[in-house]
Design an enzyme around this catalytic site. Sequence first.
Site, PDB file in Angstrom:
ATOM      1  N   GLY A  14       0.939  -1.112  -0.079  1.00 53.77           N
ATOM      2  CA  GLY A  14       0.108   0.043   0.001  1.00 53.77           C
ATOM      3  C   GLY A  14       0.853   1.126   0.188  1.00 53.77           C
ATOM      4  N   ARG A  75       0.521  -5.102  -5.095  1.00 53.70           N
ATOM      5  CA  ARG A  75       0.634  -6.327  -4.299  1.00 53.70           C
ATOM      6  C   ARG A  75       1.031  -7.542  -4.939  1.00 53.70           C
ATOM      7  NH1 ARG A  75      -0.594  -3.921   0.749  1.00 53.70           N
ATOM      8  NH2 ARG A  75      -2.239  -2.591   0.955  1.00 53.70           N
ATOM      9  N   ASP A 106       4.727  -4.349   6.138  1.00 55.10           N
ATOM     10  CA  ASP A 106       5.156  -5.717   6.254  1.00 55.10           C
ATOM     11  C   ASP A 106       5.388  -7.209   5.285  1.00 55.10           C
ATOM     12  OD1 ASP A 106       4.988  -7.074   8.149  1.00 55.10           O
ATOM     13  OD2 ASP A 106       3.077  -8.520   8.309  1.00 55.10           O
ATOM     14  N   THR A 128       3.919   1.910   5.587  1.00 55.31           N
ATOM     15  CA  THR A 128       3.093   1.635   5.611  1.00 55.31           C
ATOM     16  C   THR A 128       2.264   2.434   6.392  1.00 55.31           C
ATOM     17  OG1 THR A 128       1.538  -0.214   6.149  1.00 55.31           O
ATOM     18  CG2 THR A 128       3.543  -0.304   7.244  1.00 55.31           C
ATOM     19  N   ASP A 130      -0.429   1.916   8.247  1.00 53.30           N
ATOM     20  CA  ASP A 130      -1.133   0.855   9.607  1.00 53.30           C
ATOM     21  C   ASP A 130       0.117   0.833  10.969  1.00 53.30           C
ATOM     22  OD1 ASP A 130      -2.973   0.209   8.018  1.00 53.30           O
ATOM     23  OD2 ASP A 130      -2.582  -1.702   7.078  1.00 53.30           O
ATOM     24  N   ASP A 132       2.465  -1.298  11.253  1.00 52.21           N
ATOM     25  CA  ASP A 132       2.360  -2.334  11.766  1.00 52.21           C
ATOM     26  C   ASP A 132       4.000  -3.271  11.273  1.00 52.21           C
ATOM     27  OD1 ASP A 132       2.209  -2.512   9.068  1.00 52.21           O
ATOM     28  OD2 ASP A 132      -0.078  -3.736   9.461  1.00 52.21           O
ATOM     29  N   ARG A 174      -5.923  -3.105   9.313  1.00 55.64           N
ATOM     30  CA  ARG A 174      -6.272  -3.973   9.173  1.00 55.64           C
ATOM     31  C   ARG A 174      -5.836  -4.787  10.668  1.00 55.64           C
ATOM     32  NH1 ARG A 174      -4.369  -6.134   3.226  1.00 55.64           N
ATOM     33  NH2 ARG A 174      -3.091  -5.374   4.473  1.00 55.64           N
TER      34      ARG A 174
HETATM   35  O1  F6P Z   1      -1.840  -0.016   3.148  1.00 54.42           O
HETATM   36  C1  F6P Z   1      -2.470  -0.979   4.376  1.00 54.42           C
HETATM   37  C2  F6P Z   1      -3.548  -0.972   3.823  1.00 54.42           C
HETATM   38  O2  F6P Z   1      -3.909   0.568   3.974  1.00 54.42           O
HETATM   39  C3  F6P Z   1      -4.707  -1.285   5.204  1.00 54.42           C
HETATM   40  O3  F6P Z   1      -5.077   0.282   5.827  1.00 54.42           O
HETATM   41  C4  F6P Z   1      -6.082  -1.818   4.610  1.00 54.42           C
HETATM   42  O4  F6P Z   1      -6.067  -2.774   4.871  1.00 54.42           O
HETATM   43  C5  F6P Z   1      -5.218  -2.249   3.157  1.00 54.42           C
HETATM   44  O5  F6P Z   1      -4.186  -1.479   2.763  1.00 54.42           O
HETATM   45  C6  F6P Z   1      -5.546  -1.365   2.182  1.00 54.42           C
HETATM   46  O6  F6P Z   1      -5.336  -2.860   1.557  1.00 54.42           O
HETATM   47  P1  F6P Z   1      -6.139  -2.016  -0.737  1.00 54.42           P
HETATM   48  O7  F6P Z   1      -4.729  -1.146  -0.963  1.00 54.42           O
HETATM   49  O8  F6P Z   1      -4.803  -4.045  -1.007  1.00 54.42           O
HETATM   50  O9  F6P Z   1      -7.155  -2.093  -0.607  1.00 54.42           O
END
Ligand code: F6P
Length: 324
Positions: A14, A75, A106, A128, A130, A132, A174
């Site tokens: 992300g 991703r 992560d 990130t 988050d 995390d 998350r």
């Molecule tokens: O990058 C972290 C995050 O924003 C989380 O908080 C969220 O759950 C996730 O990515 C959303 O991911 P995506 O961009 O794949 O929808």
Amino acid sequence: MKQIKKIALLTSGGDAPGMNSAVRAVVFAAKNCGIEVTGVLRGYEGLIDWETIPLGTDDVRNINNQGGTVLFTSRSERFLEKKYREQAARNLKEHDIDAVVAIGGDGTLHGAIEFKKEGCNIICIPGTIDRDVACTEYTLGFDTAANTAMKAIDSIRDSSVSHGRCSVVEVMGRKRGYIALWAGMATSADAIVLPEKWDGNYDSVTDAIKKRHENGRNSYLVVVAEGVTDAPALAKMIREKTGIESRVSVLGYIQRGGQPSAKDRMYGSLMGAFAVELLKEGKENRIVAIKNDLLIDFGLDEALDIHNNSLDSFQYQLSLMLSE
Ligand code: F6P
């Protein structure tokens, strides 16, 4: 000690505000010590397909104030497979790349740990929203995201007060509740629902709202981290158990974008330059981290062994006391 002459730089997972400052600092610091930088587009996907651009200081001069990542991101599902990691490693060899700097969360760290098994040297920078990545007290993007969430919740609260409603606001995060905790505390939320503390019982939330209602309050705010529970289900429960009109707002991707805060620009710059320092010192397969506001580094495997899924307990206790 092998002298580093050429590195590849990518952002993965992300996107997070501050990634661009890290990109910029890597490019400037590398130039300063005669290292050439190849920008890899779309994270690990670009490493597999060798989708790259040359990166000089002129290419990154004015990107500090930009949200997102100028290198784009992904991703990568393919990078989970060994055959694609081998392909990426062959690409690096073919183009005489001595090391990779990867900025991400992560998932990026896990990818790096597998990738080093292909004989590659990879340095990670934690980025990130988050917050995390367990080995570091800070990850790029968190400060901006928490501020964005706070400002949005301030606006939602205005409307909530006008209408005498309960607002249930879902923020990102998350597995970790730091955005919810910080944005919730900053906006004086009546209840903050966190993944680390959720026991599946809605009563603590509905009881808190009921108590305030009985004390004469006419508007209420609940901040909930995504992934804990379904925000509409929580709002429905509040409606059913208290009779108070409740509305849901899901903040979503606005939290990931926007101009980075001064903290994210500064930490991005520090972490980017530090990653190049590690390479200059001949270090391999490390992750940059922050502890007590100082830059440190861990080996990638060591970083993975650090399990810290608890919230700062003083911050958590304070959030409870302040929402009494
Ligand atoms: O990058 C972290 C995050 O924003 C989380 O908080 C969220 O759950 C996730 O990515 C959303 O991911 P995506 O961009 O794949 O929808």
